[in-house]
Design an enzyme around this catalytic site. Structure first.
Site, PDB file in Angstrom:
ATOM      1  N   THR A  80       0.812  -1.213   0.000  1.00  0.00           N
ATOM      2  CA  THR A  80       0.000   0.000   0.000  1.00  0.00           C
ATOM      3  C   THR A  80       0.850   1.270   0.000  1.00  0.00           C
ATOM      4  OG1 THR A  80      -1.428   1.285   1.490  1.00  0.00           O
ATOM      5  CG2 THR A  80      -0.123  -0.414   2.521  1.00  0.00           C
ATOM      6  N   ASP A  81       0.289   2.355  -0.518  1.00  0.00           N
ATOM      7  CA  ASP A  81       0.974   3.656  -0.465  1.00  0.00           C
ATOM      8  C   ASP A  81       1.155   4.128   0.984  1.00  0.00           C
ATOM      9  OD1 ASP A  81      -1.724   4.212   0.047  1.00  0.00           O
ATOM     10  OD2 ASP A  81      -1.884   5.840  -1.412  1.00  0.00           O
ATOM     11  N   GLU A  82       0.372   3.553   1.915  1.00  0.00           N
ATOM     12  CA  GLU A  82       0.416   4.040   3.303  1.00  0.00           C
ATOM     13  C   GLU A  82       1.771   3.770   3.966  1.00  0.00           C
ATOM     14  OE1 GLU A  82      -3.191   3.536   5.567  1.00  0.00           O
ATOM     15  OE2 GLU A  82      -4.350   3.263   3.727  1.00  0.00           O
ATOM     16  N   TYR A 142      -1.476  -0.267  11.163  1.00  0.00           N
ATOM     17  CA  TYR A 142      -1.695  -0.958   9.879  1.00  0.00           C
ATOM     18  C   TYR A 142      -0.506  -0.750   8.949  1.00  0.00           C
ATOM     19  CZ  TYR A 142      -3.232  -1.447   5.021  1.00  0.00           C
ATOM     20  OH  TYR A 142      -3.296  -1.776   3.689  1.00  0.00           O
ATOM     21  N   LYS A 175       2.498  -3.316   7.650  1.00  0.00           N
ATOM     22  CA  LYS A 175       2.624  -3.569   6.203  1.00  0.00           C
ATOM     23  C   LYS A 175       4.048  -3.251   5.748  1.00  0.00           C
ATOM     24  CE  LYS A 175       0.081  -4.507   3.291  1.00  0.00           C
ATOM     25  NZ  LYS A 175      -0.284  -5.844   2.720  1.00  0.00           N
ATOM     26  N   PRO A 234     -20.443   9.611   8.401  1.00  0.00           N
ATOM     27  CA  PRO A 234     -19.468  10.171   9.335  1.00  0.00           C
ATOM     28  C   PRO A 234     -18.192  10.632   8.625  1.00  0.00           C
ATOM     29  CG  PRO A 234     -19.457   7.765   9.456  1.00  0.00           C
ATOM     30  CD  PRO A 234     -20.479   8.134   8.417  1.00  0.00           C
ATOM     31  N   VAL A 235     -17.906  11.918   8.707  1.00  0.00           N
ATOM     32  CA  VAL A 235     -16.695  12.487   8.083  1.00  0.00           C
ATOM     33  C   VAL A 235     -15.716  12.841   9.205  1.00  0.00           C
ATOM     34  CG1 VAL A 235     -15.819  14.433   6.744  1.00  0.00           C
ATOM     35  CG2 VAL A 235     -18.000  13.358   6.123  1.00  0.00           C
ATOM     36  N   ARG A 268      -7.146  11.595  -0.667  1.00  0.00           N
ATOM     37  CA  ARG A 268      -6.796  10.218  -1.019  1.00  0.00           C
ATOM     38  C   ARG A 268      -6.724  10.105  -2.540  1.00  0.00           C
ATOM     39  NH1 ARG A 268      -5.547  10.491   3.470  1.00  0.00           N
ATOM     40  NH2 ARG A 268      -5.914   9.055   5.212  1.00  0.00           N
TER      41      ARG A 268
HETATM   42  P1  NAD Z   1      -9.718  -7.292   2.665  1.00  0.00           P
HETATM   43  O1  NAD Z   1      -9.736  -6.934   4.118  1.00  0.00           O
HETATM   44  O2  NAD Z   1     -10.952  -7.099   1.840  1.00  0.00           O
HETATM   45  O3  NAD Z   1      -9.310  -8.823   2.493  1.00  0.00           O
HETATM   46  C1  NAD Z   1      -8.270  -9.423   3.198  1.00  0.00           C
HETATM   47  C2  NAD Z   1      -8.370 -10.925   2.990  1.00  0.00           C
HETATM   48  O4  NAD Z   1      -7.259 -11.544   3.654  1.00  0.00           O
HETATM   49  C3  NAD Z   1      -9.629 -11.556   3.585  1.00  0.00           C
HETATM   50  O5  NAD Z   1     -10.162 -12.500   2.680  1.00  0.00           O
HETATM   51  C4  NAD Z   1      -9.150 -12.230   4.856  1.00  0.00           C
HETATM   52  O6  NAD Z   1      -9.929 -13.344   5.252  1.00  0.00           O
HETATM   53  C5  NAD Z   1      -7.737 -12.641   4.449  1.00  0.00           C
HETATM   54  N1  NAD Z   1      -6.819 -12.782   5.586  1.00  0.00           N
HETATM   55  C6  NAD Z   1      -6.611 -11.901   6.597  1.00  0.00           C
HETATM   56  N2  NAD Z   1      -5.660 -12.362   7.431  1.00  0.00           N
HETATM   57  C7  NAD Z   1      -5.255 -13.575   6.928  1.00  0.00           C
HETATM   58  C8  NAD Z   1      -4.306 -14.518   7.331  1.00  0.00           C
HETATM   59  N3  NAD Z   1      -3.581 -14.325   8.435  1.00  0.00           N
HETATM   60  N4  NAD Z   1      -4.142 -15.624   6.586  1.00  0.00           N
HETATM   61  C9  NAD Z   1      -4.876 -15.823   5.466  1.00  0.00           C
HETATM   62  N5  NAD Z   1      -5.819 -14.953   5.035  1.00  0.00           N
HETATM   63  C10 NAD Z   1      -6.000 -13.842   5.761  1.00  0.00           C
HETATM   64  O7  NAD Z   1      -8.481  -6.501   2.068  1.00  0.00           O
HETATM   65  P2  NAD Z   1      -8.263  -5.836   0.635  1.00  0.00           P
HETATM   66  O8  NAD Z   1      -8.785  -4.451   0.672  1.00  0.00           O
HETATM   67  O9  NAD Z   1      -8.720  -6.768  -0.430  1.00  0.00           O
HETATM   68  O10 NAD Z   1      -6.673  -5.732   0.623  1.00  0.00           O
HETATM   69  C11 NAD Z   1      -5.871  -6.748   0.040  1.00  0.00           C
HETATM   70  C12 NAD Z   1      -4.422  -6.314   0.053  1.00  0.00           C
HETATM   71  O11 NAD Z   1      -4.266  -5.095  -0.666  1.00  0.00           O
HETATM   72  C13 NAD Z   1      -3.874  -6.040   1.461  1.00  0.00           C
HETATM   73  O12 NAD Z   1      -2.561  -6.538   1.526  1.00  0.00           O
HETATM   74  C14 NAD Z   1      -3.877  -4.534   1.577  1.00  0.00           C
HETATM   75  O13 NAD Z   1      -2.855  -4.093   2.445  1.00  0.00           O
HETATM   76  C15 NAD Z   1      -3.603  -4.135   0.135  1.00  0.00           C
HETATM   77  N6  NAD Z   1      -4.118  -2.822  -0.270  1.00  0.00           N
HETATM   78  C16 NAD Z   1      -5.413  -2.467  -0.021  1.00  0.00           C
HETATM   79  C17 NAD Z   1      -5.889  -1.223  -0.454  1.00  0.00           C
HETATM   80  C18 NAD Z   1      -7.319  -0.790  -0.215  1.00  0.00           C
HETATM   81  O14 NAD Z   1      -7.633   0.376  -0.454  1.00  0.00           O
HETATM   82  N7  NAD Z   1      -8.221  -1.675   0.205  1.00  0.00           N
HETATM   83  C19 NAD Z   1      -5.027  -0.354  -1.123  1.00  0.00           C
HETATM   84  C20 NAD Z   1      -3.703  -0.762  -1.368  1.00  0.00           C
HETATM   85  C21 NAD Z   1      -3.265  -1.994  -0.945  1.00  0.00           C
HETATM   86  P1  TYD Z   2     -10.452   4.404   4.590  1.00  0.00           P
HETATM   87  O1  TYD Z   2     -11.450   3.964   3.582  1.00  0.00           O
HETATM   88  O2  TYD Z   2     -10.513   3.835   5.967  1.00  0.00           O
HETATM   89  O3  TYD Z   2      -9.012   4.201   3.932  1.00  0.00           O
HETATM   90  P2  TYD Z   2      -7.546   4.708   4.437  1.00  0.00           P
HETATM   91  O4  TYD Z   2      -7.614   5.049   5.869  1.00  0.00           O
HETATM   92  O5  TYD Z   2      -6.744   3.478   4.193  1.00  0.00           O
HETATM   93  O6  TYD Z   2      -7.175   5.846   3.555  1.00  0.00           O
HETATM   94  O7  TYD Z   2     -10.565   5.982   4.739  1.00  0.00           O
HETATM   95  C1  TYD Z   2     -10.405   6.842   3.624  1.00  0.00           C
HETATM   96  C2  TYD Z   2     -10.419   8.261   4.153  1.00  0.00           C
HETATM   97  O8  TYD Z   2     -11.723   8.546   4.670  1.00  0.00           O
HETATM   98  C3  TYD Z   2      -9.458   8.487   5.308  1.00  0.00           C
HETATM   99  O9  TYD Z   2      -8.926   9.812   5.212  1.00  0.00           O
HETATM  100  C4  TYD Z   2     -10.335   8.396   6.537  1.00  0.00           C
HETATM  101  C5  TYD Z   2     -11.667   8.916   6.047  1.00  0.00           C
HETATM  102  N1  TYD Z   2     -12.862   8.320   6.698  1.00  0.00           N
HETATM  103  C6  TYD Z   2     -13.876   9.163   7.191  1.00  0.00           C
HETATM  104  O10 TYD Z   2     -13.799  10.401   7.094  1.00  0.00           O
HETATM  105  N2  TYD Z   2     -14.955   8.566   7.784  1.00  0.00           N
HETATM  106  C7  TYD Z   2     -15.087   7.229   7.917  1.00  0.00           C
HETATM  107  O11 TYD Z   2     -16.102   6.766   8.502  1.00  0.00           O
HETATM  108  C8  TYD Z   2     -14.055   6.386   7.388  1.00  0.00           C
HETATM  109  C9  TYD Z   2     -14.151   4.890   7.504  1.00  0.00           C
HETATM  110  C10 TYD Z   2     -12.962   6.982   6.778  1.00  0.00           C
END
Ligand code: NAD
Ligand code: TYD
Length: 333
Positions: free
Chosen positions: A121-123, A145, A149, A200-201, A209
């Site tokens: 992730t970019d985070e 988190y 990562k 909720p903001v 983002r």
């Molecule tokens: P998600 O929470 O929807 O899914 C995570 C999956 O991993 C689930 O199916 C869960 O059951 C499984 N899991 C969790 N812990 C596990 C473990 N210990 N062993 C096996 N399986 C396990 O997440 P997502 O949004 O699909 O994210 C997937 C990947 O992409 C992550 O690595 C996340 O850091 C990365 N990512 C997410 C975003 C985003 O905006 N969602 C952006 C950039 C990168």
């Molecule tokens: P989120 O979807 O949790 O992703 P990330 O924290 O990984 O960027 O949140 C996106 C942005 O929205 C982040 O700046 C936090 C904000 N946010 C709210 O303002 N209200 C909410 O209820 C949530 C879940 C997120």
């Protein structure tokens, strides 16, 4: 190619599996997923006959070896993915991102896997006021988190450097689209808007983002898996940067609701102000984002409107308790 895809019952992993099977029907897919609250078998509905599904954790050595045996490549999506949950308790994040990644890397080495891809992730770069992070930017994570990562990413680099494992890392920006668990900003606000619940903001809502359509991220991961150079990192920043408040306004408009549903709430502790991620290096491999935010948001809202069967059990289950803990109020309905 026979691929082990971990975390494939989640949002991005399930989209990746669909993308691969559409593009290369001959590929074989083995899934290893612990099925946490975010892992849902229904995310892979219709593909049951085309995948081998193992329920298990990436930190479980025996489960990993069993699933990985005979695979040519590993793509690791398995993660605890929500920042707010990591602030409430980080142990599960450390177990999956640090121990789990270590177990996967060791098994990949021992079993002679040809390529390992870590989804990240970019985070891990932290917050940036001006400009855009590149692959050369230092890691400076700020939440449990992103810190865990980043630790996972460093372990991947260490295994590539020390043992010569053929590994690559692919870091995406904020991803959105169908099948995202409603704890995240966009699906949370879409479902709240449809239920006439307040949106909720956090804080002043001016955090920025960088939004990436989930199928675009899935294609990028597949390109990096096949074309990326050994040991390299590839960033995948989406085409649009928006302030949260503008995302929320867009959701209200797409759902046919007015702005009286906006509710400013207490800010997230340590909230990163802005993310901005390059994509030039991934573009140089031939990838390009296809979906801009306006269109992707329309598609996302349409999907949630049409797929109540998917989210209704979530909104009436564990998520309801999580929501009360996190927001100090009950969901409507
Ligand atoms: P998600 O929470 O929807 O899914 C995570 C999956 O991993 C689930 O199916 C869960 O059951 C499984 N899991 C969790 N812990 C596990 C473990 N210990 N062993 C096996 N399986 C396990 O997440 P997502 O949004 O699909 O994210 C997937 C990947 O992409 C992550 O690595 C996340 O850091 C990365 N990512 C997410 C975003 C985003 O905006 N969602 C952006 C950039 C990168
Ligand atoms: P989120 O979807 O949790 O992703 P990330 O924290 O990984 O960027 O949140 C996106 C942005 O929205 C982040 O700046 C936090 C904000 N946010 C709210 O303002 N209200 C909410 O209820 C949530 C879940 C997120």
């Amino acid at each position: 190619m026979k691929l082990l895809v971990t975390g494939a019952a989640g949002f991005i992993g399930s989209t990746f599996v669909r993308t691969v099977l559409d593009d290369r029907p001959g590929d074989e897919i083995v899934v290893l997923d612990k099925l946490t609250y975010a892992g849902r078998r229904e995310n892979l509905a219709g593909l049951e006959d085309r995948i081998e599904f193992h329920v298990g954790a990436i930190e479980d050595r025996a489960a990993v070896r069993d699933a990985m045996a005979g695979c040519d490549a590993v793509v690791n999506f398995a993660a605890e993915s929500h920042v707010d949950r990591s602030i409430a308790g980080e142990e599960g994040f450390a177990v999956t991102h640090v121990i789990g990644t270590t177990i996967l890397l060791e098994a990949a080495r021992e079993l002679g896997v040809d390529r390992y891809l870590q989804v990240s992730t970019d985070e891990v770069y932290g917050s940036i006021e001006d400009g855009t992070f590149t692959e050369a930017s230092p890691l400076d994570p700020s939440s449990p988190y992103s810190a865990t990562k980043a630790a996972g990413d460093l372990l991947v680099s260490a295994h590539a450097h020390t043992y010569g494992l053929d590994a690559v890392i692919c870091r995406g920006s904020n991803t959105y689209g169908p099948r995202q668990y409603p704890e995240k900003l966009i699906p949370l606000c879409v479902l709240n808007a449809l239920a006439d619940d307040p949106l909720p903001v956090y804080g002043d809502g001016r955090q920025v983002r960088n939004w990436l359509w989930v199928e675009d991220f899935a294609r990028a991961i597949d390109v990096v898996l096949r074309e990326g150079a050994r040991g390299e990192v590839y960033n995948v920043g989406g085409p649009d940067e928006l302030e949260n408040i503008d995302v929320v306004r867009g959701i209200l408009a797409a759902c046919g609701r007015d702005e009286s549903l906006i509710e400013y709430v207490r800010d997230r502790p340590g909230h990163d102000r802005r993310y901005s991620l390059s994509a030039d290096k991934t573009r140089a491999l031939g990838w390009e984002a296809r979906v801009r935010f306006e269109e992707g948001l329309e598609r996302t809202v349409a999907w949630y409107r049409q797929n109540e069967w998917w989210w209704e059990p979530i909104r009436s289950g564990e998520y309801r308790e999580y929501y009360e803990r996190q927001y100090g109020r009950a969901l409507a309905g």
